[in-house]
Enzyme design. Structure first.
Site, PDB file in Angstrom:
ATOM      1  N   GLU A  50      38.850  39.655  37.683  1.00  0.00           N
ATOM      2  CA  GLU A  50      38.358  39.724  38.986  1.00  0.00           C
ATOM      3  C   GLU A  50      38.292  41.232  39.527  1.00  0.00           C
ATOM      4  O   GLU A  50      38.867  41.984  38.527  1.00  0.00           O
ATOM      5  CB  GLU A  50      40.141  39.635  39.802  1.00  0.00           C
ATOM      6  CG  GLU A  50      40.618  37.938  39.889  1.00  0.00           C
ATOM      7  CD  GLU A  50      42.104  38.280  40.037  1.00  0.00           C
ATOM      8  OE1 GLU A  50      43.054  38.939  40.503  1.00  0.00           O
ATOM      9  OE2 GLU A  50      42.293  36.771  39.608  1.00  0.00           O
ATOM     10  N   HIS A  93      43.286  35.728  44.809  1.00  0.00           N
ATOM     11  CA  HIS A  93      44.378  36.302  44.581  1.00  0.00           C
ATOM     12  C   HIS A  93      45.674  37.125  45.965  1.00  0.00           C
ATOM     13  O   HIS A  93      45.671  38.079  45.169  1.00  0.00           O
ATOM     14  CB  HIS A  93      44.254  37.488  43.409  1.00  0.00           C
ATOM     15  CG  HIS A  93      45.379  37.747  42.682  1.00  0.00           C
ATOM     16  ND1 HIS A  93      45.505  38.037  41.516  1.00  0.00           N
ATOM     17  CD2 HIS A  93      46.745  37.607  42.452  1.00  0.00           C
ATOM     18  CE1 HIS A  93      45.934  37.851  40.203  1.00  0.00           C
ATOM     19  NE2 HIS A  93      47.532  37.677  42.050  1.00  0.00           N
ATOM     20  N   ARG A 113      47.130  33.230  35.963  1.00  0.00           N
ATOM     21  CA  ARG A 113      46.721  34.227  35.407  1.00  0.00           C
ATOM     22  C   ARG A 113      45.371  33.444  35.051  1.00  0.00           C
ATOM     23  O   ARG A 113      45.363  33.015  34.298  1.00  0.00           O
ATOM     24  CB  ARG A 113      46.992  35.012  34.954  1.00  0.00           C
ATOM     25  CG  ARG A 113      48.368  35.990  34.939  1.00  0.00           C
ATOM     26  CD  ARG A 113      47.673  37.514  35.459  1.00  0.00           C
ATOM     27  NE  ARG A 113      48.465  38.287  36.247  1.00  0.00           N
ATOM     28  CZ  ARG A 113      49.338  37.956  37.216  1.00  0.00           C
ATOM     29  NH1 ARG A 113      48.513  37.021  38.237  1.00  0.00           N
ATOM     30  NH2 ARG A 113      50.629  39.346  37.390  1.00  0.00           N
TER      31      ARG A 113
HETATM   32  C1  8YV Z   1      49.985  39.596  43.453  1.00  0.00           C
HETATM   33  C2  8YV Z   1      51.003  38.787  41.570  1.00  0.00           C
HETATM   34  O1  8YV Z   1      48.898  39.916  44.136  1.00  0.00           O
HETATM   35  O2  8YV Z   1      53.089  38.383  41.239  1.00  0.00           O
HETATM   36  C3  8YV Z   1      52.341  38.409  40.588  1.00  0.00           C
HETATM   37  O3  8YV Z   1      52.246  38.543  39.477  1.00  0.00           O
HETATM   38  O4  8YV Z   1      49.870  38.887  40.628  1.00  0.00           O
HETATM   39  C4  8YV Z   1      50.568  38.460  43.141  1.00  0.00           C
HETATM   40  O5  8YV Z   1      51.688  38.102  43.381  1.00  0.00           O
HETATM   41  C5  8YV Z   1      49.973  40.830  42.949  1.00  0.00           C
HETATM   42  O6  8YV Z   1      51.223  41.489  42.304  1.00  0.00           O
HETATM   43  C6  8YV Z   1      50.491  41.803  44.421  1.00  0.00           C
HETATM   44  O7  8YV Z   1      50.215  43.474  44.220  1.00  0.00           O
END
Ligand code: 8YV
Length: 317
Positions: free
Chosen positions: A264, A282, A235
């Site tokens: 972002e 991301h 993050r």
């Molecule tokens: C994804 C993420 O981009 O798993 C997570 O916490 O941040 C990423 O895998 C996101 O959740 C896709 O919706």
């Protein structure tokens, strides 16, 4: 009548969308011109929410959904979900634990190699015709070797472990920090983050951000030092971004490979001008294979919750 589901982020896998549409009336909030008004009008009937790890869901939004039985996070990070509120309400919040581990670890290593080997810079050099204009080898600086680098991992969860295994495969001594030492991993535990940074050539962030905002600050980056690289696939807010920009622009660290950012999709403009920074958008879990597996877990969590069962991947119930 099909149950109503509120979806906050797109899912990019057609077969998952087909199944969602077959089983539920899916309300795609991101397609609405006036999402607040849409929520006021339709919120009362929503029985499930699908959100992304980065998007999460606020307490205020959950409060607008009185019939809610499940928050299915299409991701592993739940830092953007008000878990305390969900827990108090008895609301399951399910994540796609384990589905994206390998892809995220792959990208961490990919970003580290891309950064220390100048892969993107040299790609731009070739595409831009510079190689033809300046064919002498001295036109490009020598890169840094990845194999054997001392890799320090912040967060020894599923992803941290997968990164460690990969790094060890490249002959890298691995150390890590976490809230406690793990008895089931062979890597060296260093409790203090600054100390870990000081003993590492590359610091890789793989920690949950819930209680760790800004842990990588100027002091940690200075401990990493002018020959050290930072990789973040977790993050953006784990890092004090202004401190990172300052350390990179002044050469106080050697480079950074970043898949995530504090705000972002906004990336600090200063980073875009730097050759020693490799950026992604991301995308660590963004492969067909992983997103399909994640979508299947989202479908399973919703089905379990609406059938009155505890979703297997629930973190709150
Ligand atoms: C994804 C993420 O981009 O798993 C997570 O916490 O941040 C990423 O895998 C996101 O959740 C896709 O919706």
């Amino acid at each position: 009548m099909k149950p109503d589901i509120l979806q906050l982020n797109p899912i990019l896998v057609p077969v998952i969308n087909d199944q969602l549409n077959a089983l539920y009336t899916v309300h795609r909030l991101y397609e609405q011109a006036a999402p607040d008004a849409y929520l006021r009008e339709h919120g009362a009937k929503m029985r499930g929410v699908i959100t992304g790890g980065h998007t999460g869901i606020s307490k205020a939004m959950m409060e607008q959904l009185p019939a809610l039985q499940i928050v299915a996070v299409n991701g592993v990070g739940t830092d953007a979900v008000d878990l305390a509120y969900a827990r108090a309400r008895g609301l399951p919040v399910a994540a796609t634990l384990g589905a994206l581990t390998e892809d995220v670890a792959d990208l961490a290593i990919g970003l580290l190699i891309a950064t220390c080997r100048d892969i993107c810079t040299v790609d731009r050099f070739v595409r831009g015709g510079e190689w033809v204009r300046r064919p002498q080898p001295s036109a490009i600086r020598l890169a840094r070797r990845f194999s054997g680098m001392r890799v320090g991992i912040v967060g020894m969860g599923r992803v941290g472990r997968a990164i460690a295994i990969r790094a060890a495969g490249f002959g890298c001594p691995v150390a890590y920090t976490d809230l406690r030492a793990m008895t089931d991993v062979p890597w060296t535990y260093i409790a203090d983050l600054k100390e870990l940074a000081r003993s590492s050539d590359a610091l890789v962030l793989a920690a949950a951000a819930d209680k760790a905002e800004g842990i990588v600050d100027a002091a940690v980056l200075d401990a990493l030092g002018p020959d050290g690289f930072l990789v973040n696939i977790a993050r953006g807010r784990l890092v004090n971004e202004p401190d990172l920009v300052a350390a990179l622009t002044s050469g106080r660290i050697a480079g950074a490979g970043l898949d995530v950012f504090a705000d972002e999709p906004h990336v600090p403009p200063a980073l875009l001008a730097l050759d020693n920074v490799v950026c992604q958008a991301h995308r660590a879990s963004a492969t067909h294979e992983t997103r399909k597996a994640m979508g299947e877990m989202v479908l399973a969590a919703i089905a379990q919750a609406l059938a009155g069962e505890r979703p297997a991947m629930s973190l709150t119930t």
